[in-house]
Design an enzyme around this catalytic site. Structure first.
Site, PDB file in Angstrom:
ATOM      1  N   HIS A 259      57.187  23.627  53.071  1.00  0.00           N
ATOM      2  CA  HIS A 259      56.816  24.633  52.069  1.00  0.00           C
ATOM      3  C   HIS A 259      56.103  24.005  50.863  1.00  0.00           C
ATOM      4  O   HIS A 259      54.990  24.385  50.497  1.00  0.00           O
ATOM      5  CB  HIS A 259      58.070  25.341  51.536  1.00  0.00           C
TER       6      HIS A 259
HETATM    7  C1  BDR Z   1      61.647  26.747  49.069  1.00  0.00           C
HETATM    8  O1  BDR Z   1      63.048  26.674  48.884  1.00  0.00           O
HETATM    9  C2  BDR Z   1      63.491  25.342  49.001  1.00  0.00           C
HETATM   10  O2  BDR Z   1      64.561  25.257  49.872  1.00  0.00           O
HETATM   11  C3  BDR Z   1      62.303  24.519  49.421  1.00  0.00           C
HETATM   12  O3  BDR Z   1      62.338  23.245  48.784  1.00  0.00           O
HETATM   13  C4  BDR Z   1      61.129  25.331  48.981  1.00  0.00           C
HETATM   14  O4  BDR Z   1      60.771  25.037  47.653  1.00  0.00           O
HETATM   15  C5  BDR Z   1      61.371  27.474  50.355  1.00  0.00           C
HETATM   16  O5  BDR Z   1      61.895  28.771  50.315  1.00  0.00           O
END
Ligand code: BDR
Ligand code: CA
Length: 350
Positions: A259
């Protein structure tokens, strides 16, 4: 929206490093496996002048995101980059973490020595304010976690929003959540903070689950990192191996998703993604939906705000704003090209 803000709303491209550079950025983060990858990518990217890194509580508590951020700075051998301590908790809610995805230590269980580097004395919010005021109109804040630090800075200084060049965020979704059916994790953790950011007038570039769910780290990527044999590539490979195993133990057939590294990469090369203009707002009242991001398009003129309640006659502010776009939202991604950039830079020679 002021003149330059309107120009952003009408421009075809989101916030990016562009041709001239390097570009001043502050990276706000909650490492976090994909945060760690994003930090290493940033520190291997000559297009960026990283003014500072501001860890916040999110994936794991601040007691872990802070040393994890310091560890990444040490591994990348970038002690010139200041790290400023961020918020321990969201603005108005109890902290919810994501150890199920990032392990108890936030790095998928990959263990690294205690960092020797120390954070600076200033808090993250004070640091953000000082740097933005020092370089008005020049600093992009890249947020990879709950947006508590940026919201705190904005609340402390009413003029600050007008001086921030842009916010590039990993967060939100126009296609359902990953914590609740409605909400993506970063916005779910601190919806009030994200609402402040979207309503601040700062041009927002939103890289949400709509695209980040299409990016999965594989064993083949890890092999390339291991073969490269540099300090950065080996650290990334170690985190990746641990998190891929954790992900499999959770019963997931692919992933983990990258992400935050995709959000960072979108600033380096926006052509990796396809973009659409939206007016985005955040649900903060919903009993089941707090943290949901809703996207309104001017062309979809049938859309309205919620119906007035019996207690009042007003509908939501969206009708007043007529959906004037406040964000570029990523709607598709070329995942292969993204991984070429990410793995290529992490595996590159220093
Ligand atoms: C986001 O939430 C976190 O768990 C990850 O680092 C990312 O920033 C994804 O939903
Ligand atoms: Ca994150």
């Amino acid at each position: 929206l002021g003149g330059s803000r309107l120009a952003f709303a009408q421009a075809a491209r989101p916030q990016s490093a562009g041709a001239a550079g390097p570009h001043r950025v502050i990276i706000d983060t909650d490492p976090g496996v994909d945060d760690a990858f994003a930090l290493l990518l940033a520190m291997r990217s000559p297009e960026l002048k990283i003014e500072g890194i501001t860890p916040v509580a999110g994936n794991v508590p601040l007691e872990l995101t802070l040393p994890n951020a310091l560890r990444m700075v040490e591994i990348a051998n970038r002690p010139d980059i200041p790290v400023a301590v961020g918020a321990r908790a969201p603005l108005m809610r109890r902290l919810v973490t994501a150890t199920y995805a990032h392990g108890e230590n936030g790095l998928g269980g990959a263990v690294f020595p205690e960092p020797k580097l120390k954070p600076i004395a200033e808090s993250a919010a004070v640091f953000i304010r000082r740097i933005v005021r020092k370089y008005p109109g020049e600093v992009t804040v890249i947020t990879l976690g709950p947006q508590t630090n940026l919201a705190t800075a904005l609340a402390s200084d009413p003029e600050l929003a007008g001086m921030i060049k842009g916010v590039t965020m990993m967060g939100g979704s126009l296609s359902g959540g990953n914590v609740t059916p409605a909400a993506e994790f970063n916005v779910y953790v601190d919806p009030e903070a994200s609402r402040m950011v979207f309503q601040s007038g700062i041009p927002v570039t939103m890289v949400g689950l709509d695209v980040t769910r299409k990016t999965a780290l594989t064993d083949a990527h890890v092999k390339i990192l291991e073969t490269a044999g540099t300090a950065v590539s080996l650290a990334a490979a170690k985190i990746a191996r641990n998190d891929i195993d954790l992900n499999r133990r959770q019963g997931n057939s692919s992933g983990p998703n990258m992400h935050d590294s995709l959000a960072l990469a979108s600033f380096l090369d926006p052509s990796l993604l396809t973009w659409k203009d939206y007016y985005v707002d955040v649900e903060t009242q919903g009993e089941l939906t707090a943290g949901e991001t809703l996207g309104y398009r001017p062309s979809e003129s049938g859309l309205r705000g919620s119906a007035p309640t019996l207690a009042g006659t007003k509908t939501s502010v969206m009708l007043r704003d007529k959906f004037t776009p406040n964000a570029k939202v990523a709607v598709d991604v070329n995942s292969a090209r993204f991984f070429d950039l990410l793995i290529g830079r992490l595996a590159g020679k220093a």
